[in-house]
Design an enzyme around this catalytic site. Sequence first.
Site, PDB file in Angstrom:
ATOM      1  N   HIS A  18      46.139  43.527  30.690  1.00 46.51           N
ATOM      2  CA  HIS A  18      45.778  43.073  32.033  1.00 46.51           C
ATOM      3  C   HIS A  18      46.119  44.148  33.061  1.00 46.51           C
ATOM      4  O   HIS A  18      47.100  44.888  32.903  1.00 46.51           O
ATOM      5  CB  HIS A  18      46.535  41.788  32.394  1.00 46.51           C
ATOM      6  CG  HIS A  18      46.395  40.703  31.383  1.00 46.51           C
ATOM      7  ND1 HIS A  18      45.190  40.138  31.050  1.00 46.51           N
ATOM      8  CD2 HIS A  18      47.334  40.087  30.606  1.00 46.51           C
ATOM      9  CE1 HIS A  18      45.385  39.221  30.124  1.00 46.51           C
ATOM     10  NE2 HIS A  18      46.656  39.168  29.839  1.00 46.51           N
ATOM     11  N   GLU A  46      52.661  38.062  33.218  1.00 47.60           N
ATOM     12  CA  GLU A  46      52.829  36.809  32.488  1.00 47.60           C
ATOM     13  C   GLU A  46      54.266  36.680  31.983  1.00 47.60           C
ATOM     14  O   GLU A  46      54.887  37.680  31.616  1.00 47.60           O
ATOM     15  CB  GLU A  46      51.921  36.767  31.251  1.00 47.60           C
ATOM     16  CG  GLU A  46      50.476  37.063  31.503  1.00 47.60           C
ATOM     17  CD  GLU A  46      49.687  37.221  30.204  1.00 47.60           C
ATOM     18  OE1 GLU A  46      48.454  37.201  30.288  1.00 47.60           O
ATOM     19  OE2 GLU A  46      50.297  37.394  29.119  1.00 47.60           O
ATOM     20  N   HIS A  51      48.870  43.548  24.194  1.00 48.24           N
ATOM     21  CA  HIS A  51      49.488  42.384  23.563  1.00 48.24           C
ATOM     22  C   HIS A  51      48.427  41.500  22.911  1.00 48.24           C
ATOM     23  O   HIS A  51      47.231  41.629  23.184  1.00 48.24           O
ATOM     24  CB  HIS A  51      50.279  41.559  24.592  1.00 48.24           C
ATOM     25  CG  HIS A  51      49.439  40.980  25.689  1.00 48.24           C
ATOM     26  ND1 HIS A  51      49.015  41.721  26.769  1.00 48.24           N
ATOM     27  CD2 HIS A  51      48.936  39.733  25.882  1.00 48.24           C
ATOM     28  CE1 HIS A  51      48.306  40.957  27.584  1.00 48.24           C
ATOM     29  NE2 HIS A  51      48.230  39.737  27.056  1.00 48.24           N
ATOM     30  N   ARG A 102      39.629  43.376  26.895  1.00 48.77           N
ATOM     31  CA  ARG A 102      39.753  43.315  25.437  1.00 48.77           C
ATOM     32  C   ARG A 102      39.549  44.695  24.820  1.00 48.77           C
ATOM     33  O   ARG A 102      38.546  45.356  25.078  1.00 48.77           O
ATOM     34  CB  ARG A 102      38.733  42.330  24.856  1.00 48.77           C
ATOM     35  CG  ARG A 102      39.074  40.881  25.103  1.00 48.77           C
ATOM     36  CD  ARG A 102      38.161  39.944  24.303  1.00 48.77           C
ATOM     37  NE  ARG A 102      36.803  39.965  24.809  1.00 48.77           N
ATOM     38  CZ  ARG A 102      36.335  39.136  25.757  1.00 48.77           C
ATOM     39  NH1 ARG A 102      37.123  38.233  26.281  1.00 48.77           N
ATOM     40  NH2 ARG A 102      35.080  39.219  26.157  1.00 48.77           N
TER      41      ARG A 102
END
Length: 286
Positions: A80, A98, A155, A175
């Site tokens: 991200h 996150e 991740h 991705r």
Amino acid sequence: MKELLFFEPVVRDLIWGREVWTICAHSHGTCRVREGRFEGVSLAELWNQHRELFGYVDCRIFPILVKRIEAWEDLSIQVHPDNEYAAKYENGELGKTECWYVLNCKPDGTIIIGHHAKNREEAAQMIKENRWDEFLREVPIKKGDFLRIDPGTIHAIKHDTEILEIQQSSDITYRLYDYERLVNGQVRELHIDKSIDVMTVPFPQADLSQDCDAQHIKCEYFTITKHEVNNRLEMEQSNVFQIISVVKGAGMIDEHEIQTGESFIIPYQYGKYCLTGNMSILVTEL
């Protein structure tokens, strides 16, 4: 007296499993109040029209998104962006930091966090040649772990894992690899160039438990604290607002029944409240 804010979640069925957005006010999904004075009103509308419920926080959008991730298959290898990159290249979106709480996993469960490339050129070469076993850093996890995923961190959640993810209110994912899975007969889009742009290189081989312990985790944007309710626990809402997520057990808050899987908001100046029952909760505060 201020009302607690309970919501109907937003459920997203995905190629690898399911996401349940329990607290969300994003353009891709906003939960609605389940009961009480604001029944049927979306969290996005509450944020825009009743900022007094949230301590008049100065933020364009509700800043937190809480979701339960049920991974039946491996998620894509992904990364991200941070706020600066997302604002520039993703139409003003927030970046995505996150924090994860592991709700359940296999006894030998693992996740992908980080990589082994020494520089961006080596990372790009490994990705181009699909040298994923050599490139990716796989680490063990167990039920009850806290983990922080900063922007730029490669991740992936592995299959048979359930995570409570508390994050900035963003839905930007780049991705790198998706096992050549098909959606409607087409391979899912990858974002190789953007991923290489934003990934942290080299990955800092620091302890993954940085800024956290068994009861606590923090990042730049919020803090999460775990509490155990054994029959009775009295607490006070003294922040702009609190998000409570029940991660185990069931009980009550004041006169409201609550159970595993629920998240709700305690508004500004709610004051003291009483939790009863036997449960584990996470309290998120700005």
